[in-house]
Design a protein around this motif. Sequence first.
Motif, mmCIF file in Angstrom:
data_model
loop_
_atom_site.group_PDB
_atom_site.id
_atom_site.type_symbol
_atom_site.label_atom_id
_atom_site.label_comp_id
_atom_site.label_asym_id
_atom_site.label_seq_id
_atom_site.Cartn_x
_atom_site.Cartn_y
_atom_site.Cartn_z
ATOM 1 N N GLN A 102 0.973 -1.411 0.039
ATOM 2 C CA GLN A 102 -0.015 -0.127 -0.120
ATOM 3 C C GLN A 102 0.920 1.190 -0.168
ATOM 4 N N ILE A 103 1.812 1.389 0.583
ATOM 5 C CA ILE A 103 2.925 2.362 0.868
ATOM 6 C C ILE A 103 3.524 2.761 -0.325
ATOM 7 N N TYR A 104 4.495 1.742 -0.944
ATOM 8 C CA TYR A 104 4.983 1.763 -2.273
ATOM 9 C C TYR A 104 4.534 1.901 -3.305
ATOM 10 N N SER A 105 3.213 1.534 -3.446
ATOM 11 C CA SER A 105 2.597 1.510 -4.908
ATOM 12 C C SER A 105 1.581 2.681 -4.985
ATOM 13 N N MET A 106 1.684 3.587 -3.598
ATOM 14 C CA MET A 106 0.770 4.909 -3.703
ATOM 15 C C MET A 106 1.089 5.735 -4.924
ATOM 16 N N VAL A 107 2.146 5.847 -5.276
ATOM 17 C CA VAL A 107 2.759 6.723 -6.448
ATOM 18 C C VAL A 107 1.983 6.140 -7.693
ATOM 19 N N VAL A 108 1.814 4.784 -7.809
ATOM 20 C CA VAL A 108 1.180 4.478 -9.128
ATOM 21 C C VAL A 108 -0.313 4.677 -9.017
ATOM 22 N N PHE A 109 -0.832 4.444 -7.770
ATOM 23 C CA PHE A 109 -2.556 4.897 -7.633
ATOM 24 C C PHE A 109 -2.526 6.357 -8.159
ATOM 25 N N ASP A 110 -1.703 7.069 -7.375
ATOM 26 C CA ASP A 110 -1.970 8.631 -7.731
ATOM 27 C C ASP A 110 -1.775 8.980 -9.130
ATOM 28 N N ASN A 111 -0.809 8.330 -9.746
ATOM 29 C CA ASN A 111 -0.746 8.676 -11.222
ATOM 30 C C ASN A 111 -1.817 8.245 -12.004
ATOM 31 N N LEU A 112 -2.385 6.860 -11.744
ATOM 32 C CA LEU A 112 -3.559 6.444 -12.278
ATOM 33 C C LEU A 112 -4.550 7.406 -12.267
ATOM 34 N N GLU A 113 -4.930 7.941 -11.001
ATOM 35 C CA GLU A 113 -6.050 8.665 -10.637
ATOM 36 C C GLU A 113 -5.865 10.091 -11.145
ATOM 37 N N PHE A 114 -4.582 10.558 -11.352
ATOM 38 C CA PHE A 114 -4.233 11.831 -11.898
ATOM 39 C C PHE A 114 -4.823 11.766 -13.646
ATOM 40 N N LYS A 115 -4.193 10.612 -14.051
ATOM 41 C CA LYS A 115 -4.566 10.417 -15.534
ATOM 42 C C LYS A 115 -5.966 10.407 -15.863
ATOM 43 N N TYR A 116 -6.654 10.070 -15.055
ATOM 44 C CA TYR A 116 -8.108 9.815 -15.278
ATOM 45 C C TYR A 116 -8.810 11.231 -14.955
ATOM 46 N N THR A 117 -8.645 11.833 -13.994
ATOM 47 C CA THR A 117 -8.930 13.118 -13.782
ATOM 48 C C THR A 117 -8.719 14.155 -14.562
ATOM 49 N N SER A 118 -7.538 14.072 -15.121
ATOM 50 C CA SER A 118 -7.117 15.135 -16.196
ATOM 51 C C SER A 118 -7.833 14.862 -17.283
ATOM 52 N N LYS A 136 -10.805 13.176 -17.891
ATOM 53 C CA LYS A 136 -12.189 13.128 -17.871
ATOM 54 C C LYS A 136 -12.877 14.490 -17.196
ATOM 55 N N ASN A 137 -11.851 15.161 -16.756
ATOM 56 C CA ASN A 137 -12.176 16.542 -15.862
ATOM 57 C C ASN A 137 -13.106 16.288 -14.840
ATOM 58 N N LYS A 138 -13.160 15.283 -14.159
ATOM 59 C CA LYS A 138 -14.010 14.943 -13.071
ATOM 60 C C LYS A 138 -13.361 13.893 -12.166
ATOM 61 N N PRO A 139 -13.784 14.273 -10.678
ATOM 62 C CA PRO A 139 -13.264 13.484 -9.766
ATOM 63 C C PRO A 139 -13.066 11.960 -9.859
ATOM 64 N N CYS A 140 -12.325 11.250 -9.409
ATOM 65 C CA CYS A 140 -12.499 9.635 -9.679
ATOM 66 C C CYS A 140 -13.416 9.305 -8.541
ATOM 67 N N ALA A 141 -14.061 8.364 -9.070
ATOM 68 C CA ALA A 141 -15.194 7.694 -8.272
ATOM 69 C C ALA A 141 -14.458 6.893 -7.312
ATOM 70 N N ARG A 142 -15.146 6.149 -6.038
ATOM 71 C CA ARG A 142 -14.590 5.301 -5.163
ATOM 72 C C ARG A 142 -14.521 4.076 -5.797
ATOM 73 N N TRP A 143 -15.252 3.686 -6.720
ATOM 74 C CA TRP A 143 -15.302 2.305 -7.263
ATOM 75 C C TRP A 143 -14.279 2.172 -8.131
ATOM 76 N N LEU A 144 -14.119 3.358 -8.952
ATOM 77 C CA LEU A 144 -12.841 3.291 -9.630
ATOM 78 C C LEU A 144 -11.494 3.290 -8.928
ATOM 79 N N ARG A 145 -11.407 3.910 -7.860
ATOM 80 C CA ARG A 145 -10.201 3.857 -7.144
ATOM 81 C C ARG A 145 -9.683 2.318 -6.721
ATOM 82 N N ILE A 146 -11.140 1.783 -6.291
ATOM 83 C CA ILE A 146 -10.629 0.440 -6.065
ATOM 84 C C ILE A 146 -10.393 -0.624 -7.031
ATOM 85 N N ALA A 147 -10.889 -0.115 -8.133
ATOM 86 C CA ALA A 147 -10.474 -0.985 -9.400
ATOM 87 C C ALA A 147 -9.212 -0.783 -9.892
ATOM 88 N N PHE A 148 -8.726 0.604 -9.752
ATOM 89 C CA PHE A 148 -7.338 0.744 -9.864
ATOM 90 C C PHE A 148 -6.593 0.029 -9.014
#
Length: 193
Positions: A72-88, A90-102
């Motif tokens: 969880q700690i060391y993959s946080m950068v990857v999660f942030d990057n995936l969420e950033f790519k999605y939000t940039s 789609k121009n909307k915040p990442c849904a909770r289910w999508l974060r779990i899917a990532f």
Amino acid sequence: MWRGVTISYALKAMCFLPLAIAGFWAYGNKIPSSYGGLLTSFSQFNGRKNTSKAVLGLLCILVVINCLSTFQIYSMVVFDNLEFKYTSKKNKPCARWLRIAFRIFFGGLAFFISVAFPFLPSLAPLIGGMTLPLAYAYPCFMWITMKKPEPKSTMWFVNIGLGFLGLSLSVVLVIASVWNLADKGLHANFFRP
């Protein structure tokens, strides 16, 4: 995310400290520094017959909790990057289910790679040596480039010295890992953990 990191580090400390204290109390300096550490040494010293299932189960549970917290700690950068790519995109915040899917996707990908390439721990020093300048050398040179301190000032010398120390450590680590691979060989076996 800060709460998740805090909880993960607290769980790691709760797993590592009792394991380290009990392991050193029981075995002292006899634990080899090879791959596996205390978990491998425990079964070597005591054997499967002399160990109670409760102690062995507790030891395995502590190791699993530690590994999950570390992931969880060391993959946080990857999660942030995936969420950033999605939000940039789609121009909307990442849904909770999508974060779990990532997280499930990246966890499955990491699991597949670890099963497909079980020899990666023997390549870890080589990969780490090649990426070492990212943490130890480049930040020093970037600071000099961005802040533009006066040449030959104290901070300039400190950053140049630390940058070249990081680069030299990287070269030494790469040479040592190549030497180790040439000496012991690489037994590449795919899908045979």
